[in-house]
Each structure stands twice: as structure tokens, then as C-alpha cells.
Design a protein around this motif. Structure first.
Motif, short mmCIF file in Angstrom:
data_model
loop_
_atom_site.label_atom_id
_atom_site.label_comp_id
_atom_site.label_asym_id
_atom_site.label_seq_id
_atom_site.Cartn_x
_atom_site.Cartn_y
_atom_site.Cartn_z
N VAL A 103 0.83 -1.19 0.00
CA VAL A 103 0.00 0.00 0.00
C VAL A 103 0.87 1.26 0.00
O VAL A 103 1.81 1.37 0.81
CB VAL A 103 -0.94 0.03 1.22
N LEU A 104 0.55 2.17 -0.87
CA LEU A 104 1.16 3.50 -0.88
C LEU A 104 0.13 4.50 -0.40
O LEU A 104 -1.00 4.54 -0.90
CB LEU A 104 1.63 3.89 -2.29
N SER A 105 0.51 5.33 0.58
CA SER A 105 -0.39 6.36 1.08
C SER A 105 0.43 7.54 1.59
O SER A 105 1.58 7.72 1.19
CB SER A 105 -1.30 5.79 2.17
N THR A 106 -0.14 8.34 2.49
CA THR A 106 0.54 9.51 3.03
C THR A 106 0.42 9.55 4.55
O THR A 106 -0.39 8.82 5.14
CB THR A 106 -0.05 10.82 2.47
N ARG A 147 4.29 5.78 -9.48
CA ARG A 147 4.68 5.31 -10.81
C ARG A 147 5.80 4.28 -10.79
O ARG A 147 6.19 3.78 -11.85
CB ARG A 147 5.07 6.51 -11.67
N THR A 148 6.32 3.95 -9.61
CA THR A 148 7.37 2.93 -9.55
C THR A 148 6.83 1.55 -9.86
O THR A 148 7.60 0.62 -10.13
CB THR A 148 8.02 2.92 -8.16
N ILE A 154 -3.12 2.11 -3.99
CA ILE A 154 -2.70 3.49 -3.77
C ILE A 154 -3.88 4.21 -3.14
O ILE A 154 -4.95 4.31 -3.76
CB ILE A 154 -2.28 4.16 -5.09
N PHE A 155 -3.71 4.67 -1.90
CA PHE A 155 -4.81 5.31 -1.16
C PHE A 155 -4.37 6.72 -0.76
O PHE A 155 -3.36 6.89 -0.06
CB PHE A 155 -5.17 4.51 0.09
N VAL A 156 -5.13 7.73 -1.16
CA VAL A 156 -4.73 9.11 -0.89
C VAL A 156 -5.95 10.02 -0.90
O VAL A 156 -6.95 9.74 -1.56
CB VAL A 156 -3.69 9.58 -1.95
N ALA A 172 -4.49 12.04 -11.96
CA ALA A 172 -3.45 11.51 -12.84
C ALA A 172 -3.10 10.07 -12.47
O ALA A 172 -2.54 9.33 -13.30
CB ALA A 172 -2.21 12.39 -12.80
N LEU A 173 -3.42 9.67 -11.24
CA LEU A 173 -3.14 8.31 -10.82
C LEU A 173 -3.97 7.29 -11.59
O LEU A 173 -3.62 6.10 -11.63
CB LEU A 173 -3.41 8.16 -9.32
#
Length: 386
Positions: A103-106, A147-148, A154-156, A172-173
């Protein structure tokens, strides 16, 4: 709109001794939602077991239609409701067909995600990478990380709950999203009916979560998820309502409806949907579109910032404006960072002024029930702060 619509909120604005400046947190309910709440009770009393014929056959589709029109969705069938976004988030993650989920987030997500994600990490359910939101060039850093190609989810946020920062390049994601992964899920709770949002170009690739508690003016119990077709056809966390409709699945196995109903749970309190529909229909009938309300709030925010700068709001002039107006979309609240933010919030509450605070950030939320007189009253209350 050119004037405040206090007439639509006579019951909640009629509470004596209160100046509500937290429309971003718990938006005041318009009068029509009381009638809707009574309708929900009356239907339960009169229709009894058959109340679900109306709740699911009339109210639920009406709520789906409101969301679809607001977001420019191609079909209301991509919208599913639940009591809260946490339930939808857990169901969404359960649909990812691998463990651990990358998971990618902030570090700026709301607590419904933050806490659950931390626990998922502890349990080995996910591997979590967080991008810092307070450093420069957040947009480029987050998009670069996404983009890797190393993530499953991907949660944002579209609008960050603490700072009010609008991540307008979030769409854009969508170019990265695939049914086999990665999936892109956008937390739109502080954007829905606050920042004009058109998902028509990305609705086939992006999940979107929001609900009625804030700018939709309907309160709790009406969270929703837009689920793009083909993404997550078989959530592991599933309720019997997901069996309603045309089913797909293995012979003798658990079947799922092919629309967003595949993310449904089980029995729920439908009164939140009654209120959601009533508030949404009111906004449409009164011509209170999201762009028009945003313009009204932007004008009041400019007045407030000018008065703060002149010192009319006392020590608020020493705070850092975290989300100053820019050229792009703006959040529907003003975020002011100062070490005394917590003390200010407490002192204002003693004066009958409702704001809220996140760490050292004081948040002031404006809506269609505010006018310049409210700004003047708010600044006068702040003038005595220390």
C-alpha cells in the motif's frame, strides 16, 4: 449564490448562544433532514417489514443518483452505501487477492485509514509506504512513488483533512490503475460537495470514498464508495445484501452482484439515506451547486483573512495560514497553525463559538449558512484570546 441561506437551517441555527464555525467537521443539518428522519420512522411504523421495499427500492437508488450526478459518474450502479467509510475501506482491502498488500499512502490521511492501516501492518496484512505531506513538491513526490509500479493499492486524499491542501493532480493516478493492480482509491470526504469534482474521465479506473457527514449536510450513516466495474469482483468481507441482483461466481460457491452492490454488507439503519436524499434534493432544488457554494465560501474566507490580517481577530494574526487561497480549488475550511491552537479552541468553546483543532492547527469551516455578520462575530470572539 449571493446571500447566506440561513432560512434552510432555522432549527439548527436557532440553538441559542452558539456560533457554529465548523461546517467542515460536523455540518449543521438543514431543516429538511428532520422531515426525512420522521419519514424514516413513519415508514418503519406503517410499512413494518415492507419498509425495505421503499428503503432499497426508492431511497437507495435516489441516493445513488445524487452521487452520480454530483460526480459525473456514467451510472449510479457504481455507487454503494454503508454506515461509514471504515466499513467500505475494510471491504475494499479484503477484495485485493494477495497478502501482504503493498500500500502507498501519506502521513496525512484521516484516522479511519491511519489507525486501521497501522493495525494491518502489525497483523502482516499490508506493507505500508507513506509519503510526507508537509515537505515541498508533494504532488511530484507522490506521483513519482506511485509510478514505480511496486504497489497493489494506492490510497490518498483529494483534500487533506488537517491542512486543507487540495491534491488536484490526484486524478493523474488513474493512468496507473488496472483490475489486476494497482488499484487507486481516493478519499473524497473533504472534497465531496466542497470542491467541484468530475470523475467522468476516470470513473472506470478509480475508487472514490466519501459520505454525508460533512458537506453533503446529511449526518452520519450515509457513507459511499464508487467502485469501477471489474475492480474487486469478490470481496472477502461480504454481507448477504451482496447477493441481491444478478450474480456471478463459481458453481456452488459464493455469488456476487456485478455492480457496486458486490461491496454491500448486511442490514443497516436506512435513516441516514433518507436524510442524504432530502439534503441533496434540497441543494438541487435551490440551485445550490457545489461551484456556487464554493464561491460563496471563498468570498467569506477572503473577508475573514483580511480581518485577521488587520488584527480584528486578536492573536489569530500570528498564526500561519496553512492553506492560503491560490489559483486552484480550495478547501471549505481555513487551517491556521499556531502553538496555542488547542487553547484557542477551548477558549472559543467557552464563548459559544464552535471550531475544531487538529494538533496545532485550528480549523474554521464555512458554508451556506454563514454571512459577513458571522465573520464579524467570530473575529470579535477571537479578539480576546491570548
Amino acid at each position: 449564490m449571493s446571500t447566506a441561506r440561513k432560512d434552510l437551517f432555522s432549527r439548527t441555527l436557532g440553538v441559542p448562544g452558539r456560533l457554529h464555525m465548523a461546517a467542515h467537521s460536523h455540518h449543521l443539518w438543514p431543516d429538511c433532514t428532520l422531515d426525512a428522519q420522521v419519514d424514516a420512522w413513519r415508514d418503519a411504523a406503517v410499512l413494518a417489514d415492507h419498509k425495505w421495499d421503499k428503503a432499497l427500492g426508492e431511497v437507495y437508488p435516489a441516493a445513488q443518483g445524487l452521487v452520480a450526478r454530483e460526480l459525473g459518474l456514467p451510472s449510479p450502479d457504481t455507487v454503494v452505501f454503508a454506515p461509514n467509510t471504515h466499513t467500505l475501506l475494510a471491504t475494499l482491502l479484503s477484495a485485493v487477492g494477495k497478502r501482504p498488500v503493498r500500500v502507498l499512502s501519506t502521513d496525512g490521511e484521516f484516522h479511519s485509514f491511519r489507525r486501521q492501516a497501522q493495525r494491518w501492518v502489525e497483523a502482516g496484512e499490508i506493507e505500508l509506504t507513506l509519503v510526507e505531506t508537509d515537505r515541498p513538491d508533494f504532488d511530484e513526490r507522490f506521483l513519482g512513488a506511485a509510478r514505480t509500479g511496486t504497489y497493489d493499492l494506492i490510497f490518498v486524499s483529494h483534500v487533506f483533512f488537517k491542512s486543507g491542501y487540495v491534491f488536484d493532480r490526484v486524478w493523474a493516478l488513474a493512468e496507473l490503475a488496472r483490475p489486476e493492480g494497482p488499484w487507486v482509491a481516493v478519499d473524497g470526504y473533504h472534497g465531496f460537495r466542497a470542491v467541484p469534482t468530475d470523475l467522468s474521465a476516470v470513473a472506470d479506473r478509480v475508487f472514490y470514498l466519501a459520505g454525508g457527514y460533512k458537506y453533503a449536510m446529511a449526518g452520519e450513516g450515509a457513507a459511499f464508495l464508487h467502485a469501477p466495474p471489474g475492480f474487486g469482483p469478490r470481496p472477502v468481507l461480504t454481507g448477504w445484501y451482496a447477493e441481491f441482483g444478478d450474480l456471478e461466481g463459481p458453481p456452488g460457491g459464493v455469488g456476487y452482484t456485478v455492480d457496486a452492490g458486490r461491496f454491500l454488507g448486511a442490514t443497516f439503519d436506512p435513516s441516514g439515506l433518507y436524510r442524504f436524499v432530502a439534503a441533496g434534493r434540497m441543494l438541487e432544488a435551490e440551485g445550490l451547486s457545489t461551484p456556487s457554494v464554493a464561491r460563496h465560501v471563498a468570498r467569506l474566507r477572503s473577508v475573514l483573512l483580511a480581518r485577521i490580517a488587520l488584527g480584528e481577530a486578536g492573536p489569530l494574526k500570528d498564526a500561519v495560514v496553512v492553506n492560503p487561497p491560490g489559483r486552484g480549488p480550495s478547501a471549505r475550511f481555513l487551517a491556521l497553525r499556531h502553538p496555542a491552537a488547542q487553547a484557542w479552541k477551548t477558549a472559543l468553546a467557552e464563548r459559544g463559538v464552535v471550531v475544531d483543532v487538529r494538533d496545532d492547527v485550528l480549523r474554521v469551516g464555512l458554508s451556506i449558512y454563514h454571512d459577513e455578520a458571522d465573520i464579524v462575530a467570530f473575529c470579535a470572539a477571537c479578539a480576546g484570546l491570548v
